[in-house]
Design a protein around this motif. Sequence first.
Motif, short mmCIF file in Angstrom:
data_model
loop_
_atom_site.label_atom_id
_atom_site.label_comp_id
_atom_site.label_asym_id
_atom_site.label_seq_id
_atom_site.Cartn_x
_atom_site.Cartn_y
_atom_site.Cartn_z
N GLY A 76 0.84 -1.20 0.00
CA GLY A 76 0.00 0.00 0.00
C GLY A 76 0.87 1.24 0.00
N SER A 77 0.35 2.32 -0.59
CA SER A 77 1.16 3.53 -0.73
C SER A 77 0.75 4.64 0.23
CB SER A 77 1.04 4.05 -2.17
OG SER A 77 -0.32 4.31 -2.49
N PHE A 78 -0.25 4.38 1.08
CA PHE A 78 -0.79 5.47 1.91
C PHE A 78 -0.41 5.37 3.39
CE2 PHE A 78 -4.03 2.16 1.16
CZ PHE A 78 -4.16 1.65 2.45
N PHE A 79 0.42 4.41 3.77
CA PHE A 79 0.65 4.18 5.19
C PHE A 79 1.36 5.33 5.90
CE2 PHE A 79 0.02 -0.22 3.67
CZ PHE A 79 -1.05 -0.54 4.50
N LYS A 80 2.21 6.05 5.18
CA LYS A 80 2.88 7.20 5.81
C LYS A 80 1.86 8.26 6.22
CE LYS A 80 7.53 6.76 3.95
NZ LYS A 80 8.60 7.35 3.14
N ARG A 81 0.75 8.35 5.47
CA ARG A 81 -0.28 9.36 5.76
C ARG A 81 -1.07 9.03 7.02
NH1 ARG A 81 -3.65 9.43 0.44
NH2 ARG A 81 -4.92 10.92 1.62
N ILE A 82 -1.15 7.75 7.35
CA ILE A 82 -1.95 7.35 8.52
C ILE A 82 -1.09 6.76 9.64
CG2 ILE A 82 -4.09 7.05 7.22
CD1 ILE A 82 -3.54 4.05 7.15
N GLU A 83 0.23 6.94 9.52
CA GLU A 83 1.13 6.43 10.55
C GLU A 83 0.77 7.01 11.92
OE1 GLU A 83 5.94 6.18 11.49
OE2 GLU A 83 5.21 7.42 9.84
N GLY A 84 0.66 6.16 12.93
CA GLY A 84 0.34 6.61 14.28
C GLY A 84 -1.14 6.56 14.62
N VAL A 85 -2.00 6.32 13.63
CA VAL A 85 -3.45 6.23 13.90
C VAL A 85 -3.73 4.90 14.61
CG1 VAL A 85 -5.74 6.00 12.88
CG2 VAL A 85 -4.13 7.69 11.96
N LYS A 86 -4.43 4.98 15.73
CA LYS A 86 -4.73 3.79 16.53
C LYS A 86 -6.23 3.66 16.71
CE LYS A 86 -3.73 3.53 21.04
NZ LYS A 86 -2.98 3.36 22.29
N PHE A 87 -6.72 2.44 16.72
CA PHE A 87 -8.15 2.19 16.94
C PHE A 87 -8.32 0.80 17.53
CE2 PHE A 87 -7.02 0.66 12.80
CZ PHE A 87 -7.71 -0.54 12.67
N VAL A 88 -9.46 0.55 18.13
CA VAL A 88 -9.78 -0.78 18.63
C VAL A 88 -10.55 -1.52 17.55
CG1 VAL A 88 -11.01 -2.12 20.39
CG2 VAL A 88 -9.86 0.01 21.02
N GLY A 89 -10.02 -2.64 17.12
CA GLY A 89 -10.66 -3.39 16.04
C GLY A 89 -10.22 -4.84 16.05
N THR A 90 -10.53 -5.54 14.97
CA THR A 90 -10.21 -6.96 14.84
C THR A 90 -9.28 -7.18 13.66
OG1 THR A 90 -12.33 -7.62 15.79
CG2 THR A 90 -11.20 -9.27 14.48
N ALA A 91 -8.29 -8.03 13.86
CA ALA A 91 -7.35 -8.39 12.80
C ALA A 91 -7.47 -9.88 12.51
CB ALA A 91 -5.92 -8.05 13.21
N GLU A 92 -7.50 -10.23 11.22
CA GLU A 92 -7.57 -11.63 10.82
C GLU A 92 -6.56 -11.91 9.73
OE1 GLU A 92 -11.46 -13.27 9.90
OE2 GLU A 92 -12.44 -11.67 11.02
N ILE A 93 -5.95 -13.08 9.79
CA ILE A 93 -5.08 -13.54 8.71
C ILE A 93 -5.94 -14.38 7.77
CG2 ILE A 93 -3.06 -14.92 8.08
CD1 ILE A 93 -2.42 -12.31 9.58
N ILE A 94 -5.93 -14.01 6.49
CA ILE A 94 -6.74 -14.70 5.49
C ILE A 94 -5.83 -15.47 4.54
CG2 ILE A 94 -8.46 -14.47 3.66
CD1 ILE A 94 -9.54 -13.59 6.38
N TYR A 95 -6.05 -16.76 4.46
CA TYR A 95 -5.33 -17.60 3.53
C TYR A 95 -6.33 -18.53 2.83
CZ TYR A 95 -2.66 -21.55 1.75
OH TYR A 95 -2.18 -22.55 0.93
N ASP A 96 -6.24 -18.58 1.51
CA ASP A 96 -7.15 -19.42 0.72
C ASP A 96 -8.61 -19.06 1.02
OD1 ASP A 96 -7.66 -21.34 -1.18
OD2 ASP A 96 -7.58 -23.02 0.23
N ASN A 97 -8.88 -17.75 1.18
CA ASN A 97 -10.21 -17.22 1.46
C ASN A 97 -10.80 -17.68 2.79
OD1 ASN A 97 -10.60 -15.59 -0.87
ND2 ASN A 97 -10.95 -17.45 -2.07
N LYS A 98 -9.94 -18.12 3.70
CA LYS A 98 -10.40 -18.53 5.02
C LYS A 98 -9.64 -17.78 6.10
CE LYS A 98 -11.48 -23.20 3.51
NZ LYS A 98 -10.76 -24.38 3.07
N SER A 99 -10.31 -17.50 7.21
CA SER A 99 -9.66 -16.87 8.35
C SER A 99 -8.92 -17.94 9.14
CB SER A 99 -10.72 -16.19 9.23
OG SER A 99 -10.11 -15.66 10.39
N VAL A 100 -7.59 -17.78 9.26
CA VAL A 100 -6.78 -18.80 9.94
C VAL A 100 -6.20 -18.32 11.26
CG1 VAL A 100 -6.23 -20.08 7.84
CG2 VAL A 100 -4.78 -18.15 8.51
N ALA A 101 -6.37 -17.03 11.58
CA ALA A 101 -5.93 -16.48 12.87
C ALA A 101 -6.67 -15.17 13.08
CB ALA A 101 -4.43 -16.26 12.90
N MET A 102 -7.06 -14.90 14.32
CA MET A 102 -7.85 -13.69 14.60
C MET A 102 -7.58 -13.21 16.01
SD MET A 102 -11.99 -13.19 14.32
CE MET A 102 -12.38 -14.37 15.61
#
Length: 413
Positions: free
Chosen positions: A201-227
Amino acid sequence: MSRQKHVLVVGGGAAGMMAAISARRLGAKVTILEKNPRVGKKILATGNGRCNFTNIYAGTEYYYGNNPKFTHSALSAFTAEYTLRFFEKLGIQPRVEDAGKVFPMSDQASSFLDVFLYELNALGVDIRCDACVKDILAVKDGFIIRLEDGKTHRGDSVVLATGGKAMPSSGSDGSGYDLAKKLGHTVTAIFPALVQIMLEGSFFKRIEGVKFVGTAEIIYDNKSVAMDRGDILFANYGVSGPPILQVSRKAGELIKAGKKVYLKIIMIDSMTREELRALIKKRIAMGTDKPVDFSFVGLINKRLIPVVLKEACIDDIKRPVASLSEKEINRIVGILTDWRFKIRGTKGWQSAQVTAGGVDTNEINPGTMESKLVKGLYFAGEIMDIDGQCGGFNLQWAWSSGFIAGQNAASIL
């Protein structure tokens, strides 16, 4: 007639110091060989300097490796509860915080180094620093350890507790793996874990330092394998934060295997898509003349708004919000509830908190930590193919495996 056993502990980190105390308390002569100018250097950096030294929920389900159940015997013999009592006796007053994490009441990781050194000295453990081990030779009556400076040490048993490759500034350079290989052991593929994730992605420097409470998932083969869920932080390379560290292990494992992996971020996970869509429409109705970008002020971080709208293919962000079509609203909802990024890798060893992979646990007795290949050789801590989740689990493994290894290494001849 039995004689006093001499235990050589290679590595003066958390697992090594625990092994030394355990062995010495059983009457063995103990020598710690530490390559750094002082022992316990990595402990000082744990928990952001506060030292999250265990977790009251520690169990096999919080560990990874080719055989996580390997941890069961050691964790059952030296439990989190036992850990609390052990350190209380040394002077560490525990404080249990969120998700079972335990910190010293002093909020200082240095407290652990202080009490360890006091106990090691009180017990008469011989600590040799600046002692870089070059070779471990298994001989007929025990072991001979050769140092880089030419000096040798002879002992009856050896505890290999050199750590992994994570945080090399603490002295962890992976040299223990070579020592294990020379003794005939297999080392599985190693890679950084509990580490930040780099995204395309090319926009990360613009949003560096932005923090929020959310959910992160690792997607492999269209499936969530870690959350995982919690504070997520954008950085100039991608993302960081506790949930990212937790899921990074799976990302690293898949990338190591040459797989294409994606990160899914749910920025607004407190409501369904339908509820979020209804909320956005309600906000539009309350201010139809507001510019599109301004209408999202108060809903998401201001610095994220132009990036989110661009990702939703909305170029004119100053037009009246009432002009947003149903499709455009749906695209915005999609970004806020399912923002996908291609993962280009994880940060390296310098940023990692722990090493995934290591000495194959199939070659180690889980009840004693003794090598199945070399009698009298024991393993403790991160050098083995065991790594835990973030939250005190890795130090608990160091304590449990170190205690068991030290006890068995000191058993009477």
